[in-house]
Design a protein around this motif. Structure first.
Motif, mmCIF file in Angstrom:
data_model
loop_
_atom_site.group_PDB
_atom_site.id
_atom_site.type_symbol
_atom_site.label_atom_id
_atom_site.label_comp_id
_atom_site.label_asym_id
_atom_site.label_seq_id
_atom_site.Cartn_x
_atom_site.Cartn_y
_atom_site.Cartn_z
ATOM 1 N N VAL A 1 0.877 -1.175 0.067
ATOM 2 C CA VAL A 1 -0.080 0.000 0.066
ATOM 3 C C VAL A 1 0.897 1.382 -0.044
ATOM 4 O O VAL A 1 1.816 1.536 0.763
ATOM 5 N N SER A 2 0.537 2.242 -1.160
ATOM 6 C CA SER A 2 1.532 3.348 -0.972
ATOM 7 C C SER A 2 0.574 4.445 -1.401
ATOM 8 O O SER A 2 -0.652 4.207 -1.758
ATOM 9 N N THR A 3 0.875 5.781 -0.733
ATOM 10 C CA THR A 3 -0.054 6.668 -0.801
ATOM 11 C C THR A 3 0.761 8.009 -1.453
ATOM 12 O O THR A 3 1.973 8.199 -1.360
ATOM 13 N N GLU A 4 0.003 8.714 -2.218
ATOM 14 C CA GLU A 4 0.543 10.207 -2.509
ATOM 15 C C GLU A 4 -0.550 11.056 -2.183
ATOM 16 O O GLU A 4 -1.646 11.106 -3.029
ATOM 17 N N GLY A 5 -0.570 12.061 -1.181
ATOM 18 C CA GLY A 5 -1.520 12.707 -1.000
ATOM 19 C C GLY A 5 -2.605 11.892 -0.313
ATOM 20 O O GLY A 5 -2.442 11.314 0.638
ATOM 21 N N ASN A 6 -3.823 12.159 -0.726
ATOM 22 C CA ASN A 6 -5.063 11.108 -0.500
ATOM 23 C C ASN A 6 -5.283 10.168 -1.482
ATOM 24 O O ASN A 6 -6.198 9.326 -1.302
ATOM 25 N N SER A 7 -4.418 9.918 -2.329
ATOM 26 C CA SER A 7 -4.427 8.748 -3.282
ATOM 27 C C SER A 7 -3.936 7.608 -2.717
ATOM 28 O O SER A 7 -2.682 7.805 -2.347
ATOM 29 N N VAL A 8 -4.475 6.588 -2.906
ATOM 30 C CA VAL A 8 -4.018 4.998 -2.411
ATOM 31 C C VAL A 8 -3.723 4.214 -3.442
ATOM 32 O O VAL A 8 -4.794 3.832 -4.442
ATOM 33 N N HIS A 9 -2.457 3.681 -3.658
ATOM 34 C CA HIS A 9 -2.327 2.625 -4.725
ATOM 35 C C HIS A 9 -2.000 1.353 -3.811
ATOM 36 O O HIS A 9 -1.057 1.191 -3.053
ATOM 37 N N ILE A 10 -3.005 0.172 -4.203
ATOM 38 C CA ILE A 10 -2.729 -0.933 -3.516
ATOM 39 C C ILE A 10 -2.582 -1.971 -4.608
ATOM 40 O O ILE A 10 -3.253 -2.118 -5.591
ATOM 41 N N THR A 11 -1.353 -2.837 -4.602
ATOM 42 C CA THR A 11 -0.947 -3.974 -5.237
ATOM 43 C C THR A 11 -0.693 -5.071 -4.586
ATOM 44 O O THR A 11 -0.412 -5.265 -3.372
ATOM 45 N N CYS A 12 -1.005 -6.291 -5.367
ATOM 46 C CA CYS A 12 -0.881 -7.662 -4.711
ATOM 47 C C CYS A 12 -0.640 -8.425 -5.928
ATOM 48 O O CYS A 12 -1.607 -8.953 -6.895
ATOM 49 N N GLY A 13 0.680 -9.097 -6.066
ATOM 50 C CA GLY A 13 0.829 -9.743 -7.451
ATOM 51 C C GLY A 13 0.514 -8.883 -8.633
ATOM 52 O O GLY A 13 0.860 -7.768 -8.674
ATOM 53 N N PRO A 14 -0.431 -9.535 -9.476
ATOM 54 C CA PRO A 14 -0.857 -8.935 -10.775
ATOM 55 C C PRO A 14 -1.942 -7.826 -10.339
ATOM 56 O O PRO A 14 -2.298 -7.209 -11.423
ATOM 57 N N THR A 15 -2.630 -7.668 -9.399
ATOM 58 C CA THR A 15 -3.749 -6.959 -9.359
ATOM 59 C C THR A 15 -3.512 -5.864 -8.633
ATOM 60 O O THR A 15 -2.571 -5.435 -7.676
ATOM 61 N N SER A 16 -4.080 -4.719 -9.048
ATOM 62 C CA SER A 16 -3.866 -3.329 -8.272
ATOM 63 C C SER A 16 -5.323 -2.546 -8.129
ATOM 64 O O SER A 16 -5.947 -2.797 -9.052
ATOM 65 N N PHE A 17 -5.342 -1.747 -7.274
ATOM 66 C CA PHE A 17 -6.375 -0.821 -7.168
ATOM 67 C C PHE A 17 -5.918 0.494 -6.759
ATOM 68 O O PHE A 17 -4.859 0.974 -6.150
ATOM 69 N N ASP A 18 -6.537 1.681 -7.168
ATOM 70 C CA ASP A 18 -6.297 3.176 -6.886
ATOM 71 C C ASP A 18 -7.653 3.535 -6.304
ATOM 72 O O ASP A 18 -8.587 3.499 -7.001
ATOM 73 N N ILE A 19 -7.608 4.011 -5.105
ATOM 74 C CA ILE A 19 -8.835 4.366 -4.385
ATOM 75 C C ILE A 19 -8.372 5.861 -3.738
ATOM 76 O O ILE A 19 -7.100 6.337 -3.592
ATOM 77 N N MET A 20 -9.435 6.679 -3.105
ATOM 78 C CA MET A 20 -8.992 7.663 -2.450
ATOM 79 C C MET A 20 -9.238 7.635 -0.994
ATOM 80 O O MET A 20 -10.070 7.070 -0.521
ATOM 81 N N GLY A 21 -8.238 8.205 -0.124
ATOM 82 C CA GLY A 21 -8.566 8.417 1.296
ATOM 83 C C GLY A 21 -8.940 9.666 1.532
ATOM 84 O O GLY A 21 -9.073 10.635 1.030
ATOM 85 N N SER A 22 -8.681 9.761 3.056
ATOM 86 C CA SER A 22 -9.094 11.065 3.675
ATOM 87 C C SER A 22 -8.074 11.203 4.502
ATOM 88 O O SER A 22 -7.343 10.342 5.044
ATOM 89 N N PRO A 23 -7.838 12.696 4.695
ATOM 90 C CA PRO A 23 -6.633 12.928 5.870
ATOM 91 C C PRO A 23 -6.972 12.654 7.163
ATOM 92 O O PRO A 23 -7.849 12.559 7.633
ATOM 93 N N ALA A 24 -5.795 12.259 7.588
ATOM 94 C CA ALA A 24 -5.649 11.389 9.159
ATOM 95 C C ALA A 24 -6.024 12.366 9.994
ATOM 96 O O ALA A 24 -6.885 12.011 11.269
#
Length: 372
Positions: A88-111
């Motif tokens: 799991v990696s983030t840039e700002g509120n953008s979240v990139h989730i990877t596992c093997g060949p699968t990936s997702f890009d979702i939005m988060g909120s400030p902590a």
């Protein structure tokens, strides 16, 4: 923020923290899980302003940081990813989730939008095994009231005395009490507090059936339950809990012994013609060596007989079938002692004479009408 973690470990942590996440809230941050990555590993928090859970797991953190992620979406993504290491990696509120060949890009909120969980100072505490507390909760929580007109009774009472912890729940129709010795305590010699039933349901779920310890710590307005790397914090209920000792009848003239499994079967059979639309009490007649249980509704009648040890003196008394069944099921013994007095006085379920006095269930009777 950037971290990597085994799927099974991360999925378990998300499930634990997500148990108290609000499904719908005017505060959107409460619908999420606060994910915090640091040198010490990964910390996930869920909170609904009444109960919070913080759980810590090991993870390879390459960039510390924190973000709020949707509990529902993040949980579903983790569950459906392949069984491999998740990054799991983030840039700002953008979240990139990877596992093997699968990936997702979702939005988060400030902590910083996540409400701060209440801190509980080191106060009086009691330590016991997870299995002991888990069994106590499972055998008491069914009697917690759902009536908000008496908020104090929507929780269970914890009483810490010399060598034992006692749990009590009441709802106006029945009382459930369990008592077990603890491992150790700290602080005051005796203390008591009331914890909401909803929070205790989550405590029961995070407790394992093991001899590992759970530490219960009392604060001014909150109480915490520490289970390994998981901490549950709950508000305390304020008010005057029922003086249960005064409500339990003493010196009951009728004392009987009955096998709990056989009694459950008899209650179950006699309850088959009772439902939410066709409500009727169980008519119980305690005779010499047997208990006759019958019921009658618009669709018919039922009768069963259960063997007992003792003479019931012909006492005829009515009970709500569900209340009686739940008490008999909860009793942690193969055989119990039943104490009774009159058709309008409570029935007690207790351990047999000579056995450890570690449970008591009290059920109020239902007034019988002619023809029932």
């Amino acid at each position: 923020m950037k971290f990597s973690c085994e799927k099974a470990i991360l999925q378990s942590a998300v499930l634990i923290a997500g148990r108290v996440v609000a499904t719908k809230s005017t505060i959107s941050a409460l619908e999420g899980i606060l994910v915090e990555a640091s040198e010490d590993g990964l910390c996930l928090s869920g909170y609904n302003l009444e109960t919070g859970i913080i759980t810590r797991v090991e993870a390879q953190v390459t960039q510390p940081g924190s973000l709020i992620l949707s509990a529902r979406l993040f949980g579903e993504i983790i569950r459906k990813l392949p069984d491999d290491v998740i990054t799991v990696s983030t840039e700002g509120n953008s979240v990139h989730i990877t596992c093997g060949p699968t990936s997702f890009d979702i939005m988060g909120s400030p902590a910083d939008e996540f409400p701060e969980l209440p801190a509980v100072d080191d106060g009086s505490s009691v330590t016991l095994t997870q299995s002991a507390l888990r069994s106590m909760l499972s055998q008491v929580l069914f009697a917690v009231s759902t009536n908000e007109s008496r908020p104090i009774h929507t929780g269970a009472l914890f009483e810490v005395e010399d060598t034992t912890l006692t749990l009590v729940a009441v709802d106006g129709y029945r009382l459930a009490l369990r008592r077990e010795p603890f491992i150790r305590k700290f602080g005051m010699n005796t203390f008591s507090f009331v914890v909401p039933g909803n929070a205790l349901t989550e405590v029961e779920r995070i407790c394992a059936d093991s001899d590992e310890e759970i530490i219960v710590t009392l604060g001014d307005r909150h109480v915490t339950f520490q289970v390994g790397q998981t901490l549950l914090v709950s508000r305390r209920l304020e008010g005057e809990f029922l003086n249960y000792r005064q409500t339990i009848p003493q010196n009951n003239p009728i004392s009987l012994h009955v096998d709990t499994s056989m009694l459950q079967l008899s209650i179950d059979r006699a309850s088959l013609i009772i439902n939410d639309k066709l409500k009727s009490p169980l008519r119980c007649k305690f005779e010499d060596g047997s208990l006759a249980i019958s019921s009658r509704t618009a669709i018919g009648s039922a009768f069963d007989r259960c063997p007992i040890a003792g003479n019931g003196q012909g006492l005829e008394i009515g009970f709500n079938n569900r209340y009686l069944m739940e008490a008999v099921k909860a009793a942690p013994a193969q055989e119990v002692r039943m104490e009774l007095g009159t058709p309008t006085s409570p029935c007690l379920l207790l351990p047999k004479e000579g056995e450890t006095d570690n449970f008591l269930y009290m059920i109020l009777p239902v007034r019988l009408k002619a023809g029932e």
